[in-house]
Design a protein around this motif. Structure first.
Motif, PDB file in Angstrom:
ATOM      1  N   GLN A 257      -8.128  22.270   4.907  1.00 19.57           N
ATOM      2  CA  GLN A 257      -9.114  23.191   5.495  1.00 19.57           C
ATOM      3  C   GLN A 257      -8.492  24.108   6.551  1.00 19.57           C
ATOM      4  O   GLN A 257      -9.024  25.184   6.823  1.00 19.57           O
ATOM      5  N   PHE A 258      -7.372  23.695   7.132  1.00 20.88           N
ATOM      6  CA  PHE A 258      -6.738  24.496   8.174  1.00 20.88           C
ATOM      7  C   PHE A 258      -5.921  25.657   7.605  1.00 20.88           C
ATOM      8  O   PHE A 258      -5.436  26.487   8.367  1.00 20.88           O
ATOM      9  N   TYR A 397     -10.777  13.141  12.166  1.00 26.26           N
ATOM     10  CA  TYR A 397     -11.779  14.166  11.850  1.00 26.26           C
ATOM     11  C   TYR A 397     -12.403  14.716  13.140  1.00 26.26           C
ATOM     12  O   TYR A 397     -12.584  15.929  13.288  1.00 26.26           O
ATOM     13  N   GLY A 400      -9.469  16.663  14.984  1.00 32.98           N
ATOM     14  CA  GLY A 400      -8.926  17.795  14.233  1.00 32.98           C
ATOM     15  C   GLY A 400      -9.955  18.830  13.835  1.00 32.98           C
ATOM     16  O   GLY A 400      -9.721  20.041  13.964  1.00 32.98           O
ATOM     17  N   VAL A 401     -11.133  18.373  13.348  1.00 30.97           N
ATOM     18  CA  VAL A 401     -12.134  19.281  12.798  1.00 30.97           C
ATOM     19  C   VAL A 401     -13.263  19.547  13.790  1.00 30.97           C
ATOM     20  O   VAL A 401     -13.547  20.698  14.136  1.00 30.97           O
ATOM     21  N   THR A 402     -13.911  18.482  14.271  1.00 30.64           N
ATOM     22  CA  THR A 402     -15.073  18.654  15.156  1.00 30.64           C
ATOM     23  C   THR A 402     -14.683  19.319  16.481  1.00 30.64           C
ATOM     24  O   THR A 402     -15.322  20.289  16.911  1.00 30.64           O
ATOM     25  N   GLN A 404     -11.824  20.765  17.000  1.00 26.96           N
ATOM     26  CA  GLN A 404     -10.980  21.920  16.643  1.00 26.96           C
ATOM     27  C   GLN A 404      -9.592  21.892  17.285  1.00 26.96           C
ATOM     28  O   GLN A 404      -9.027  22.924  17.650  1.00 26.96           O
ATOM     29  N   TYR A 405      -9.019  20.682  17.396  1.00 27.13           N
ATOM     30  CA  TYR A 405      -7.626  20.589  17.820  1.00 27.13           C
ATOM     31  C   TYR A 405      -6.665  20.771  16.643  1.00 27.13           C
ATOM     32  O   TYR A 405      -5.455  20.767  16.827  1.00 27.13           O
ATOM     33  N   GLY A 406      -7.226  20.878  15.445  1.00 22.21           N
ATOM     34  CA  GLY A 406      -6.420  21.162  14.266  1.00 22.21           C
ATOM     35  C   GLY A 406      -5.455  20.055  13.909  1.00 22.21           C
ATOM     36  O   GLY A 406      -5.737  18.862  14.066  1.00 22.21           O
TER      37      GLY A 406
END
Length: 440
Positions: A257-258, A397, A400-402, A404-406
């Motif tokens: 997704q990144f 998740y 990384g996603v919620t 947004q630290y990727g």
């Protein structure tokens, strides 16, 4: 068992691990020359390949443990029977999985990586089908190398590894670098090398090995009692590996997704991380043979002593290799010819590993290998499953996603999982339940 014998077992495994890592890095660098779509495709499929191949390695590890314990008990007849059961069971499982994966390759890739770019997905399909064709051959090879390590014949397993990996590397030079065949060239190299590795391994085991004295016909016979012992170790480990690598596979879907550049950063960073782990990986393999043979002789004190030695030596390896990698980072990263914009991201991930791995990696990976060799397979599997899904997947998740630290968030969650798992295994090792299991 004395330290001279242990070094005799460990050094060939260390050389083998170093060689495999070196070849892997060079292969990744070669496919990187075909563009970010090619290296991204290989990266996402490799996470799927590891998910599947881990089943073969798990069952083969069950064979390694049982063979090692019979060797320690000086019962070579039963060790030979255990070896045949391990090889035949891994082969059957690999053939079944190979056929199913080829039939359903398209929906599998679409479900997992459907959000990837079109050119990445097209290359991924080519690489995955080729990998599926090679599964039975890598299964046979892994099973044979596993039983050889069980009886302490690590020099033979090193020679077989050199044949397989060197042929893979040479074919990649010809097909990728010289003929510019890209992912298709990588697939052809992979299949040919694994077929060669399986054939040479079988020839050595049947015609030249004097310890196990295995005949081809004996692999067709079923020994239920021994098969149960192998599966007692192998099945929980296989379940652990499926869910463990399933978690890693799921985190790969986060990374997709990144974007393609993030996939490339992850692929290059993972490849470089293998350099850090050369010593630790070798010791985590060797400790199975050492502890297995100690348990076969009922030498609990020796088993404890050698496990502690392996943990200490692994930490020293990590510190030494970390210093070298940080000093040589500019030269190492240039091997992959990455876009200049992603080099700082790669460096940040390598710095994270530099701090974390000397502290927690050994406790998280070498200790469970040692406990499993003593028969404590259910505990290690359950612990690994819970920590993987609670930390690497869910925390990965969230970070990384919620939040947004990727990619950095996903890797921080991975390090957190190592730390928690290492703490739990250390607590188990300090008690006495881990060596109470009776396998033979």
């Amino acid at each position: 068992m004395n330290y001279k014998q242990i070094f005799g077992i460990t050094i060939p495994i260390f050389v083998d691990s170093a060689f495999i890592v070196l070849i892997s890095i060079l292969n990744t660098a070669m496919i990187s020359s075909s563009g970010v779509a090619a290296v991204s495709a290989v990266s996402v499929v490799d996470s799927l390949n590891m998910f599947i191949i881990s089943v073969f390695i798990a069952i083969a590890t069950g064979g390694t443990v049982i063979v090692a314990q019979y060797k320690g008990n000086r019962d070579l007849k039963q060790a030979s029977s255990a070896a045949t059961q391990a090889i035949s069971s891994v082969t059957v499982i690999a053939i079944v999985i190979s056929l199913l994966a080829i039939i359903f390759h398209s929906p599998i890739l679409n479900v997992l990586f459907g959000s990837a770019d079109v050119d990445v997905l097209a290359n991924a399909k080519i690489f995955f089908i080729g990998s599926c064709i090679s599964y039975p051959f890598i299964g046979i090879y892994q099973a044979i190398v596993g039983v050889l390590r069980g009886v302490g014949e690590t020099k033979a397993s090193l020679a077989l590894s050199l044949i397989l990996n060197l042929s893979y590397f040479i074919l990649n030079i010809i097909l990728i670098t010289l003929l510019d065949m890209g992912v298709l060239g990588l697939v052809i190299s992979l299949i040919v090398a694994r077929v060669l590795g399986a054939i040479v391994s079988l020839i050595y085991l049947i015609r030249f090995n004097e310890t196990l004295r295995i005949k081809l016909g004996s692999m067709l016979k079923v020994h239920i009692s021994i098969l149960k012992k192998i599966m007692f170790i192998g099945l929980p480990f296989a379940a652990e590996q499926l869910f463990f690598n399933g978690g890693k596979l799921l985190t790969q879907t986060f990374i997709v997704q990144f974007g393609t550049l993030a996939i490339t950063v992850n692929a290059i960073s993972n490849s470089l991380s293998m350099l850090f782990q050369i010593g630790g990986t070798a010791l985590s393999v060797a400790v199975v043979t050492v502890v297995g043979q100690c348990m076969g002789r009922k030498e609990i004190t020796d088993a404890r002593k050698f496990i502690k030695s392996f943990l200490g030596l692994s930490s020293i390896f990590f510190v030494f290799i970390t210093i070298i990698i940080l000093l040589l980072f500019p030269m190492l990263v240039n091997i992959y010819t990455p876009p200049a914009s992603i080099v700082p991201d790669i460096y940040r991930l390598i710095l994270l590993l530099s701090v974390a791995q000397p502290l927690v990696w050994s406790l998280s990976f070498i200790l469970p290998s040692a406990l499993r060799a003593a028969g404590d397979s259910k505990y290690t599997s359950i612990t690994s499953l819970l920590t993987m899904w609670l930390f690497r997947v869910i925390l990965g998740y969230v970070l990384g996603v919620t939040l947004q630290y990727g990619l950095m968030g996903v890797w921080i969650a991975m390090v957190a999982e190592w730390a928690v798992r290492g703490f739990i295994f250390t607590w188990r090792f300090k008690g006495d339940k881990w060596y109470k299991h009776k396998l033979i």
